[in-house]
Design a protein around this motif. Sequence first.
Motif, short mmCIF file in Angstrom:
data_model
loop_
_atom_site.label_atom_id
_atom_site.label_comp_id
_atom_site.label_asym_id
_atom_site.label_seq_id
_atom_site.Cartn_x
_atom_site.Cartn_y
_atom_site.Cartn_z
N ARG A 1 0.82 -1.00 -0.19
CA ARG A 1 -0.01 -0.07 -0.15
C ARG A 1 1.00 1.18 -0.13
NH1 ARG A 1 -3.55 -2.36 -1.59
NH2 ARG A 1 -5.54 -2.72 -0.68
N TYR B 1 0.01 4.26 5.92
CA TYR B 1 -0.50 3.07 6.15
C TYR B 1 0.36 2.46 7.28
CZ TYR B 1 -2.63 3.71 1.58
OH TYR B 1 -3.41 4.34 0.60
N THR C 1 -4.97 -12.93 5.61
CA THR C 1 -5.59 -11.51 5.55
C THR C 1 -4.61 -10.67 6.48
OG1 THR C 1 -7.68 -12.62 5.61
CG2 THR C 1 -7.51 -10.24 5.81
N TYR D 1 -8.47 -1.47 8.19
CA TYR D 1 -8.93 -2.11 7.16
C TYR D 1 -8.45 -3.64 7.01
CZ TYR D 1 -10.01 2.33 4.82
OH TYR D 1 -10.53 3.73 4.67
N THR D 2 -9.11 -4.52 6.44
CA THR D 2 -8.46 -5.78 6.09
C THR D 2 -8.19 -5.89 4.63
OG1 THR D 2 -10.46 -6.86 5.97
CG2 THR D 2 -9.43 -6.88 8.22
N GLN D 3 -7.30 -6.79 4.15
CA GLN D 3 -6.89 -7.14 2.73
C GLN D 3 -6.52 -8.42 2.61
OE1 GLN D 3 -6.44 -5.08 -0.26
NE2 GLN D 3 -6.97 -7.00 -0.82
N PRO E 1 -1.87 -8.65 -2.85
CA PRO E 1 -2.97 -8.61 -2.31
C PRO E 1 -4.26 -8.99 -3.37
CG PRO E 1 -1.93 -6.21 -2.58
CD PRO E 1 -1.08 -7.47 -3.11
N GLU F 1 -10.44 -6.34 -3.20
CA GLU F 1 -10.56 -4.83 -2.71
C GLU F 1 -10.33 -5.09 -0.94
OE1 GLU F 1 -10.37 -2.21 -4.50
OE2 GLU F 1 -10.06 -3.66 -6.11
N PRO F 2 -9.60 -4.01 -0.43
CA PRO F 2 -9.73 -3.64 1.14
C PRO F 2 -11.14 -3.59 1.41
CG PRO F 2 -8.26 -2.09 -0.20
CD PRO F 2 -8.94 -2.77 -1.23
#
Length: 202
Positions: free
Chosen positions: A50, A56, A67, A82-84, A91, A94-95
């Motif tokens: 990111r 971040y 994750t 957020y999680t990703q 990745p 989407e987050p």
Amino acid sequence: AEELTHSKNYDSSPAWSPDGAWIVYTSEEDGQTLDLMILNVSTGVSTNFRSGEHLYLDPTWSPDGQTLAYVSTEPVGFFNIYTQNLGRGRPSGEPVALTRDNLFGRSRLYFSDNDLHIQPTWSPGGDEIIFLSNRGIALGSGAIWRMPAKRDGMDSAQLVHSEQTLYRTRPDWSPDGSRLVYSSHVGGQYNQLYLLPAEGGQ
């Protein structure tokens, strides 16, 4: 000792993936932004996870290593969690925003009207996250909360422990999920470590 990164950036806050294959870390280049990088431990190669105009930070892996939870100032400059999903260090999809911008109603001492949500840590089962937030709190960086690790999890979050927390609080779960450990300056000038039932209490 083995040096893992070498650049003009300030690299910090490393976190191992559960399988030991990856390390996510923050990288500061210009004194204005913080990026997230992922290091392939076997090759020594780092790739961008990111980056951009936002911050971040606070990266942490889910117990299954699939994750990543992290904090970002997206979309307009306030701290949210957020999680990703990840696959082989990259990745996927989407987050997912677990928290969102929320107004306290007036400016607070040292803090703005906008709530902050920081320092996420996964439960051992991977279905919940504990974190700090000053949602509805006038002083300090907030309180210790727990929420489901899903979109808009803050809507059903539980306040676990309220005090004038600091950025050093860094709550974490015990391996069996029954207790939380955190740092606190309650009762004195210096920070000490405390244990707390995961459901809240003394």
